[in-house]
Scaffold this motif. Structure first.
Motif, PDB file in Angstrom:
ATOM      1  N   ALA A 453       0.831  -1.209   0.000  1.00 12.77           N
ATOM      2  CA  ALA A 453       0.000   0.000   0.000  1.00 12.77           C
ATOM      3  C   ALA A 453       0.868   1.261   0.000  1.00 12.77           C
ATOM      4  N   ASP A 454       1.986   1.209   0.721  1.00 11.71           N
ATOM      5  CA  ASP A 454       2.868   2.372   0.805  1.00 11.71           C
ATOM      6  C   ASP A 454       3.846   2.462  -0.371  1.00 11.71           C
ATOM      7  N   ASN A 455       4.138   1.321  -1.013  1.00 14.23           N
ATOM      8  CA  ASN A 455       5.142   1.292  -2.080  1.00 14.23           C
ATOM      9  C   ASN A 455       4.613   0.508  -3.284  1.00 14.23           C
ATOM     10  N   PRO A 456       3.595   1.028  -3.942  1.00 14.49           N
ATOM     11  CA  PRO A 456       2.993   0.252  -5.037  1.00 14.49           C
ATOM     12  C   PRO A 456       3.922   0.021  -6.227  1.00 14.49           C
ATOM     13  N   ASP A 457       4.975   0.877  -6.352  1.00 14.56           N
ATOM     14  CA  ASP A 457       5.851   0.716  -7.508  1.00 14.56           C
ATOM     15  C   ASP A 457       7.073  -0.147  -7.204  1.00 14.56           C
ATOM     16  N   LEU A 458       7.106  -0.772  -6.030  1.00 12.29           N
ATOM     17  CA  LEU A 458       8.200  -1.679  -5.688  1.00 12.29           C
ATOM     18  C   LEU A 458       7.735  -3.129  -5.808  1.00 12.29           C
ATOM     19  N   PRO A 459       8.628  -4.010  -6.223  1.00 14.68           N
ATOM     20  CA  PRO A 459       8.219  -5.409  -6.429  1.00 14.68           C
ATOM     21  C   PRO A 459       7.937  -6.152  -5.140  1.00 14.68           C
ATOM     22  N   GLY A 460       8.406  -5.660  -4.020  1.00  9.79           N
ATOM     23  CA  GLY A 460       8.178  -6.330  -2.753  1.00  9.79           C
ATOM     24  C   GLY A 460       9.161  -5.827  -1.719  1.00  9.79           C
ATOM     25  N   VAL A 461       9.138  -6.448  -0.541  1.00  7.13           N
ATOM     26  CA  VAL A 461      10.047  -6.071   0.532  1.00  7.13           C
ATOM     27  C   VAL A 461      11.187  -7.080   0.573  1.00  7.13           C
ATOM     28  N   GLY A 462      12.393  -6.608   0.894  1.00  7.07           N
ATOM     29  CA  GLY A 462      13.538  -7.506   0.998  1.00  7.07           C
ATOM     30  C   GLY A 462      13.324  -8.536   2.109  1.00  7.07           C
ATOM     31  N   LEU A 463      13.747  -9.767   1.850  1.00  9.09           N
ATOM     32  CA  LEU A 463      13.527 -10.854   2.804  1.00  9.09           C
ATOM     33  C   LEU A 463      14.125 -10.537   4.164  1.00  9.09           C
ATOM     34  N   GLU A 464      15.352 -10.037   4.184  1.00 14.38           N
ATOM     35  CA  GLU A 464      16.010  -9.745   5.459  1.00 14.38           C
ATOM     36  C   GLU A 464      15.339  -8.586   6.180  1.00 14.38           C
ATOM     37  N   ARG A 465      14.933  -7.584   5.427  1.00 16.64           N
ATOM     38  CA  ARG A 465      14.231  -6.460   6.044  1.00 16.64           C
ATOM     39  C   ARG A 465      12.926  -6.930   6.677  1.00 16.64           C
ATOM     40  N   LEU A 466      12.211  -7.803   5.993  1.00 19.77           N
ATOM     41  CA  LEU A 466      10.964  -8.329   6.533  1.00 19.77           C
ATOM     42  C   LEU A 466      11.225  -9.170   7.777  1.00 19.77           C
ATOM     43  N   ARG A 467      12.276  -9.986   7.733  1.00 23.51           N
ATOM     44  CA  ARG A 467      12.586 -10.837   8.888  1.00 23.51           C
ATOM     45  C   ARG A 467      12.823 -10.015  10.149  1.00 23.51           C
ATOM     46  N   LEU A 468      13.518  -8.904  10.001  1.00 21.93           N
ATOM     47  CA  LEU A 468      13.845  -8.077  11.166  1.00 21.93           C
ATOM     48  C   LEU A 468      12.637  -7.335  11.718  1.00 21.93           C
ATOM     49  N   GLN A 469      11.534  -7.306  10.965  1.00 18.83           N
ATOM     50  CA  GLN A 469      10.323  -6.630  11.428  1.00 18.83           C
ATOM     51  C   GLN A 469       9.362  -7.564  12.145  1.00 18.83           C
ATOM     52  N   ILE A 470       9.579  -8.875  11.998  1.00 18.59           N
ATOM     53  CA  ILE A 470       8.607  -9.860  12.477  1.00 18.59           C
ATOM     54  C   ILE A 470       9.037 -10.415  13.826  1.00 18.59           C
ATOM     55  N   GLU A 471       8.075 -10.527  14.729  1.00 18.66           N
ATOM     56  CA  GLU A 471       8.304 -11.192  16.011  1.00 18.66           C
ATOM     57  C   GLU A 471       7.463 -12.458  16.075  1.00 18.66           C
ATOM     58  N   PRO A 472       8.029 -13.582  16.558  1.00 16.54           N
ATOM     59  CA  PRO A 472       9.408 -13.697  17.016  1.00 16.54           C
ATOM     60  C   PRO A 472      10.385 -13.649  15.857  1.00 16.54           C
TER      61      PRO A 472
END
Length: 705
Positions: A453-472
């Protein structure tokens, strides 16, 4: 059942064992000459029900308390020997304290030399013994007057031992893997190397492969004597002699203190978090980094105490400390230990191992305290359930089972009983509680939706960036497995370096696609190794430079091109071809090549060739030392397909292939290995979401934790 003696020197332990079994356990010439026990002695007597009672006779001299501890570890019942004339003596009290610290709660007291004292002295000695036993695990132990000379009380004592053996039964072997604490190693003519010890857990059969820990020597069990009889197997609680065969196996290679165990349990520990109970007689609490001698099973090693609480345990009280060992030992969580001072003059205390992998830092954080609270629970199932309910809310199940010596089926039962969700990646097996798993997967989906929703022109979020946002926060391999599971369920898509929701895709507008179709041919063909830069393309086609740059950045996100240097884009297929050329150059005995060789193969200018090689350096495809470069075989697939040999090796190793972007060309393994939202474009001039910093090396998701 294994019976161990304890008591002061010259109180008649060896004579009593000889009276009970007919075996003289003093086997050394020095023991015969001095009339005292120096080393461990062993004897056996058959029981009326067809079993065998094993005896471990320990020395009583204060100089040999370390040997006494080795013998006392693993016994089921203690036979405390107190002479009627002397009564309770210093080594009586120290041996009793050691027995109590080792958690031995079954015992009988033999009041020896009863024929030498009058009835009133017997009564007085009996009262002394009862007072000494008060407050220990042997407080209710029966006291039997005996005489090894006249035979008084011997039959009564033997009968009590047989009754205790019947009541004790056998230790359960099914839930644990095999461990034997070695107390002797010797060679028999015509047989080879033999080790003896008490089986602490599990079972072993003839032909089994075992490991000697902590040395790591591998061996095969050729034959077994259990409870002094030839046997096909040895089980928990047996005194066993194992005939071992294998490379480097010899009596010199195995010594007292080693552990013969199931190969999967071999993981020596040198930093162990424990509960420590200090003996009431200690003058003061332990201090930080205090040196001690650690006695565990048959092992004795030097150690240092690291305090884990706000205050050290006071004399007579219990607390938690970390033991930092001079040399590693083979152990299991829940094992008992004893601490003595470095001069070997007194016993300080003892307790139970909680965690064999104690951290070197952050030992006292609230999260770590909560973990130790969970690990302090006696039952492994209760400990595992408690760990899953505490941060970090996941458990490495393979390591937990190994450190608790759990059998495979025992772990499987725990997983089923507790409803644990397992995440597997090669040798890693992570467990989460079901509610934690559900919350984690919901969080992944919600964050992906929010990112799109915030980045419609990007193909997705980087795997490592996503991992660091998720708990646990899971280890990187485990998190990738989670995403692969979500991909199979249709909730997410792994698109090379990106993670996205199904249906989301970056697409060029109609006008941008027309521009791409015009400029794409100029990036390929004979001049593919030196394509025009953004400014040149803008002038060639009379298109605004900003618009050309935007189109190329968008196509980079879809994996069609790579920005090798600032504003210098190469087709993905061309990049893959250049990787192959570099690999061919390195395919020589030296394994290295120069920039000049690479330039000549591309028939390119030195400046552009250097820029290409620096691009490969940044992304780990090549490794530079001075003017020479070699290939990094682990990164060859970053911009294109692996060569056949490497691909087969990857399949043999069980590697999971990454998904390929739907709109990437045939050479593209990842939609954009460098176009990550958390990197900058060009030379740091302007941060552009989805670009990359040409001076930065993207982190390896495989090495992240």
């Amino acid at each position: 059942m294994i019976v161990g003696t304890a008591g002061h020197i010259d109180h008649g332990k060896t004579s009593l064992v000889r009276a009970l079994t007919g075996v003289d356990t003093d086997r050394l010439k020095e023991e015969k000459a001095r009339g005292i026990s120096i080393d461990l002695g062993f004897a056996y007597v058959p029981t009326p029900d067809g079993g065998v009672l094993g005896f471990v006779d320990v020395p009583g001299h204060e100089r040999f308390v370390h040997t006494m501890v080795a013998g006392a570890s693993g016994i089921d019942l203690v036979l405390l020997v107190v002479a009627g004339d002397d009564g309770v003596m210093p080594q009586t009290r120290e041996h009793l304290a050691i027995v109590d610290l080792l958690g031995i709660r079954t015992g009988i007291v033999a009041l020896t030399k009863s024929d030498m004292v009058p009835p009133e002295r017997r009564a007085e000695a009996t009262a002394e013994i009862a007072a000494a036993l008060a407050g220990t695990g042997l407080a209710d132990a029966p006291i039997v007057p005996v005489s090894s000379v006249t035979g008084e009380g011997i039959e009564a004592l033997r009968a009590q031992l047989f009754d205790a053996a019947r009541a004790f039964g056998r230790r359960e072997a099914g839930d644990k893997k095999f461990r034997l604490a070695v107390d002797r190693s010797f060679t028999l003519a015509g047989t080879g190397t033999v080790v003896t010890g008490t089986v602490l857990s599990g079972r072993v059969t003839v032909g089994d492969r075992v490991t000697v820990s902590p040395s790591g020597l591998s061996a095969r069990v050729r034959s077994i004597h259990a409870q002094n009889r030839p046997a096909g197997e040895g089980v928990a609680g047996d005194r066993c002699a194992l005939n071992l065969a294998g490379d480097q196996i010899s009596k010199e290679a195995i010594r007292r203190g080693d552990m013969v165990l199931d190969p999967t349990l071999h993981a020596p520990a040198d930093r162990i978090d424990v509960t420590l109970r200090l003996l009431p007689g200690e003058a003061k609490p332990p201090t930080q980094w205090m040196p001690v001698r650690l006695h565990h099973a048959s092992a004795e090693v030097g150690a240092r105490i690291v305090l884990l609480g706000d205050a050290p345990p006071a004399p007579g009280r219990e607390g938690r400390v970390q033991l930092v060992l001079e040399t590693p030992i083979a152990a299991a969580a829940g094992d008992r230990f004893v601490l003595r001072d470095v001069s070997a003059s007194r016993t300080i205390g003892g307790g139970r191992f909680l965690d064999l992998r104690g951290p070197a830092r952050k030992r006292r954080t609230p999260e770590r305290v909560a973990q130790l609270d969970a690990l302090a629970l006696d039952d492994p199932g209760a400990a595992l359930a408690a760990l899953l309910a505490r941060p970090p809310a996941h458990v490495e199940l393979t390591g937990f089972a190994r450190d608790h010596a759990l059998a495979d089926d025992a772990l499987a039962r725990l997983v089923e009983t507790l409803g644990i969700v397992r995440i597997a990646d090669k040798d890693l097996l992570i467990g989460l509680a079901a509610p934690t798993w559900e919350a984690l997967t919901r969080d992944v989906v919600a964050r992906l939706d929010a990112f799109h929703a915030d980045n419609p022109d990007l193909p997705g979020v980087g795997l490592e960036r996503l991992r660091l946002q998720i708990e646990p926060r899971l280890p990187a391999p485990a998190f990738r497995s989670v995403l692969q599971g979500l991909a199979r369920a249709g909730a997410a898509v792994l698109d090379g370096a990106w993670v996205r929701r199904p249906g989301h895709a970056v697409r060029l507008s109609e006008a941008e696609e027309l521009i791409w179709q015009r400029i794409a041919p100029t990036l390929g063909g004979a001049e593919r190794f030196k394509p025009p830069r953004v400014r040149d393309l803008a002038g060639l086609f009379a298109i605004d430079e900003v618009l050309v740059r935007r189109v190329l950045r968008l196509t980079a996100r879809t994996g069609r091109v790579d920005e090798v240097a600032h504003d210098h884009y190469f087709l993905r297929g061309t990049v893959a071809e250049m990787v192959t050329i570099a690999r061919d150059l390195a395919d020589q005995p030296s394994g290295v090549f120069t920039a000049a060789q690479f330039r000549d193969r591309l028939d390119n200018g030195r400046k552009v060739a250097i820029q290409i090689l620096e691009f490969f350096d940044r992304h780990g495809v090549t490794l530079r030392r001075g003017d020479l470069r070699r290939m990094n075989k682990h990164r060859l697939d970053l911009f294109g397909s692996l060569p056949a040999g490497d691909a087969q090796a990857g399949e043999a190793a069980g590697a999971e292939p990454d998904a390929t972007a739907a709109d990437a060309d045939q050479h593209g393994r990842e939609s954009s290995p460098v176009g990550r939202p958390d990197f900058k474009s060009g030379r740091g001039r302007e941060p552009v979401s989805g670009g990359f910093d040409s001076h930065s090396l993207p982190p390896s998701i495989r090495s992240a934790r």
